[in-house]
Design an enzyme around this catalytic site. Structure first.
Site, PDB file in Angstrom:
ATOM      1  N   GLU A 102       6.704 -28.885  -0.511  1.00 54.62           N
ATOM      2  CA  GLU A 102       7.868 -28.841  -0.334  1.00 54.62           C
ATOM      3  C   GLU A 102       8.818 -28.181  -1.239  1.00 54.62           C
ATOM      4  O   GLU A 102       9.220 -28.918  -1.931  1.00 54.62           O
ATOM      5  CB  GLU A 102       8.166 -30.191   0.159  1.00 54.62           C
ATOM      6  CG  GLU A 102       9.492 -30.750   0.459  1.00 54.62           C
ATOM      7  CD  GLU A 102      10.604 -32.060   0.216  1.00 54.62           C
ATOM      8  OE1 GLU A 102       9.077 -32.568   0.687  1.00 54.62           O
ATOM      9  OE2 GLU A 102      11.142 -32.252   0.962  1.00 54.62           O
TER      10      GLU A 102
ATOM     11  N   HIS B  80       7.175 -39.731  10.181  1.00 48.15           N
ATOM     12  CA  HIS B  80       7.780 -39.634   8.420  1.00 48.15           C
ATOM     13  C   HIS B  80       9.088 -40.279   8.335  1.00 48.15           C
ATOM     14  O   HIS B  80      10.505 -39.242   8.192  1.00 48.15           O
ATOM     15  CB  HIS B  80       7.469 -38.120   8.604  1.00 48.15           C
ATOM     16  CG  HIS B  80       7.516 -37.533   7.444  1.00 48.15           C
ATOM     17  ND1 HIS B  80       6.311 -37.030   5.858  1.00 48.15           N
ATOM     18  CD2 HIS B  80       8.179 -38.391   5.944  1.00 48.15           C
ATOM     19  CE1 HIS B  80       6.859 -37.065   4.871  1.00 48.15           C
ATOM     20  NE2 HIS B  80       8.012 -37.360   4.150  1.00 48.15           N
TER      21      HIS B  80
ATOM     22  N   HIS C 162       2.367 -35.012   1.183  1.00 49.11           N
ATOM     23  CA  HIS C 162       3.248 -34.057   1.073  1.00 49.11           C
ATOM     24  C   HIS C 162       3.410 -32.869   0.588  1.00 49.11           C
ATOM     25  O   HIS C 162       3.100 -32.801  -0.884  1.00 49.11           O
ATOM     26  CB  HIS C 162       4.637 -34.908  -0.089  1.00 49.11           C
ATOM     27  CG  HIS C 162       5.524 -35.937   0.837  1.00 49.11           C
ATOM     28  ND1 HIS C 162       5.295 -37.222   1.215  1.00 49.11           N
ATOM     29  CD2 HIS C 162       7.174 -35.950   0.918  1.00 49.11           C
ATOM     30  CE1 HIS C 162       5.933 -38.302   1.964  1.00 49.11           C
ATOM     31  NE2 HIS C 162       6.987 -36.893   1.549  1.00 49.11           N
TER      32      HIS C 162
ATOM     33  N   HIS D  38      11.264 -42.418   4.659  1.00 44.14           N
ATOM     34  CA  HIS D  38      10.721 -43.106   3.607  1.00 44.14           C
ATOM     35  C   HIS D  38      11.799 -44.255   3.623  1.00 44.14           C
ATOM     36  O   HIS D  38      12.767 -43.940   2.688  1.00 44.14           O
ATOM     37  CB  HIS D  38      11.215 -42.604   2.380  1.00 44.14           C
ATOM     38  CG  HIS D  38      10.550 -40.898   2.111  1.00 44.14           C
ATOM     39  ND1 HIS D  38       9.969 -41.019   0.944  1.00 44.14           N
ATOM     40  CD2 HIS D  38      10.513 -39.942   3.009  1.00 44.14           C
ATOM     41  CE1 HIS D  38       8.783 -39.388   1.088  1.00 44.14           C
ATOM     42  NE2 HIS D  38       9.981 -38.962   2.319  1.00 44.14           N
TER      43      HIS D  38
ATOM     44  N   GLN E  21       5.293 -40.616  -5.632  1.00 40.96           N
ATOM     45  CA  GLN E  21       6.919 -39.550  -5.900  1.00 40.96           C
ATOM     46  C   GLN E  21       6.948 -38.211  -6.729  1.00 40.96           C
ATOM     47  O   GLN E  21       7.382 -37.552  -6.992  1.00 40.96           O
ATOM     48  CB  GLN E  21       8.094 -39.972  -6.340  1.00 40.96           C
ATOM     49  CG  GLN E  21       9.751 -39.027  -6.051  1.00 40.96           C
ATOM     50  CD  GLN E  21       9.405 -38.476  -4.659  1.00 40.96           C
ATOM     51  OE1 GLN E  21      10.123 -39.127  -3.843  1.00 40.96           O
ATOM     52  NE2 GLN E  21       9.744 -37.290  -4.721  1.00 40.96           N
TER      53      GLN E  21
ATOM     54  N   ASP F  27      12.509 -38.208   7.830  1.00 40.02           N
ATOM     55  CA  ASP F  27      12.876 -37.996   6.611  1.00 40.02           C
ATOM     56  C   ASP F  27      13.314 -39.045   5.532  1.00 40.02           C
ATOM     57  O   ASP F  27      12.301 -40.100   4.882  1.00 40.02           O
ATOM     58  CB  ASP F  27      12.278 -36.612   6.150  1.00 40.02           C
ATOM     59  CG  ASP F  27      11.732 -36.737   4.280  1.00 40.02           C
ATOM     60  OD1 ASP F  27      11.001 -37.264   3.931  1.00 40.02           O
ATOM     61  OD2 ASP F  27      11.574 -35.059   3.697  1.00 40.02           O
TER      62      ASP F  27
END
Ligand code: FE2
Length: 411
Positions: free
Chosen positions: A211, A55, A208, A57, A150, A307
């Site tokens: 979170e 995981h 996601h 980005h 996002q 992450d």
């Protein structure tokens, strides 16, 4: 090529590994090299399958401070800084930063990366750049791409179309962000949409999910129900699930039944969520990491991700899974000797299940010769003494190597 004198995973005995045509030809003690065969004597170092970043980005990696730093350190300021950065994003900028991040990861023994890529952008420029990079680096690092909304699927203009376009362009995995949608209803609908889209294009799912420190954020139950009912089951992953940290135990007990039935994977991100969560707490401050120990005991597969690497959400990191593992073992209180010794499985075999790498991931005869050599005789020592990844091989090709640092104590 012959790799001599290694411990395979935590095996106390030594063995040798013969590699031919990019595959493991033979794994056995006391193999002899053919004339002119290249030999690497590892003198009792350990061999593991390549580390897996399950995981990250990469589209935002190595952008910290551009256009400005995240001063409050919150998730929401991070999203705001990133949306400002997105206005000036170019494909070359994304590719250069992502390539540099992958090189750092490879130096630290990583061979497989699941990256989320933001598709709430009408130009889909980051997706285009990462798809090109996936192809350019396919002989070195296996990159898996998640279409990640996002700013939401139902809360962003043309969100559904952008997701479907990303699937058509070649994304491997469908994402969602239900807790960030404008309403709870949008959140549920976004999960229904993501699962249907994955079924339509025969893709995996990685959401996601929850979170946030809001104990009322319960999208994980919806995702688990859809994973179970659709039959996608372990093709579905719930990432983060930090709200689970705050659920009351009666609810968690009811939830864990459907989690077990769903066979879903989980990815926790201990570095970033320890940094980002608990920001609305005074004292005591919550740790902000999901119930890793309990999920594992429940039969759910769990891996750790880094992450973010130097981006608007997290200012540190050089792509080393040891850091994520080290933090996770502390925060989740998984420090028994056996837990430490076997903890490499969280960032190798468990992550391989999440990425659906299949049988070819294991170190066995006939499989692709993808592996690392770690400068220790077992993983407890490797973890404890911060030992280097000496060699990183992908399908028999050396993609990174490290000379051990030499320390001298002068008393
Ligand atoms: Fe993430």
């Amino acid at each position: 090529m012959l790799i001599k004198n290694v411990h395979l995973e935590n095996d106390t005995e030594l063995t040798d590994i013969l590699i031919k045509d990019g595959k493991f030809e033979k794994i056995a003690p006391n193999l002899t090299a053919a004339p002119d065969e290249e030999v690497i004597d590892c003198n009792g170092a350990m061999v593991l399958p390549q580390f897996i970043e399950s995981h990250v980005h990469l589209d935002s990696a190595l952008s910290a401070g551009d256009p400005r730093w995240n001063i409050s350190g919150t998730l929401f300021e991070g999203i705001q800084v990133w949306s400002e950065k997105k206005e000036t994003l170019t494909k070359e900028d994304v590719k250069t930063r992502a390539r540099n991040a992958i090189r750092k990861q490879a130096a630290n023994g990583i061979g497989h990366v699941r990256t989320h890529v933001d598709v709430t952008d009408p130009t889909l420029i980051a997706m285009e750049g990462l798809l090109e990079l996936r192809e350019e680096l396919k002989d070195e690092v296996n990159v898996q791409i998640v279409a990640f909304p996002q700013e939401g699927i139902y809360s962003y203009p043309n969100g559904k179309e952008l997701m479907e376009n990303a699937a058509k362009m070649g994304a491997d995995v469908i994402g969602a962000i239900p807790h960030f949608e404008f309403t709870r209803e949008y959140g549920v609908e976004s999960l229904n949409f993501a699962v249907k889209l994955a079924e339509k294009y025969d893709l995996l799912v990685d959401v996601h999910c929850d979170e946030i420190d809001d104990e009322q954020s319960r999208f994980v139950e919806t995702l688990a129900a859809r994973a179970y009912e659709s039959g996608l089951k372990d093709r579905v992953t719930a990432s983060h699930t930090t709200a689970m940290h705050s659920y009351n135990n009666a609810y968690a007990s009811r939830l864990f039944r459907i989690l077990r039935m769903s066979e879903m994977n989980f990815v926790a991100n201990p570095l970033v969520n320890t940094h980002l969560q608990g920001r609305f707490d005074t004292y005591p401050k919550r740790r902000g990491v999901t119930r890793v120990k309990e999920l594992l005991a429940n039969g759910n597969n769990v891996s750790f991700g880094h992450d973010d690497i130097q981006d608007p959400w997290y200012p540190l990191g050089d792509g080393n899974m040891r850091d994520a593992l080290h933090m996770g073992l502390h925060v989740c209180q998984m420090m028994g000797y056996e837990e430490l010794l076997n903890s490499y499985k969280i960032i190798t075999h468990n992550a391989a299940k999440t990425l659906h790498l299949g049988d070819s991931y294991a170190i066995k005869e006939g499989n692709p010769a993808s592996f690392i050599v770690l400068n220790a005789d077992n993983f407890y020592n490797a973890l404890n003494e911060k030992k280097e990844v000496l060699y990183n091989f992908t399908k028999g090709k050396l993609i990174a190597k490290t000379e051990p640092a030499k320390k001298e104590v002068l008393f």
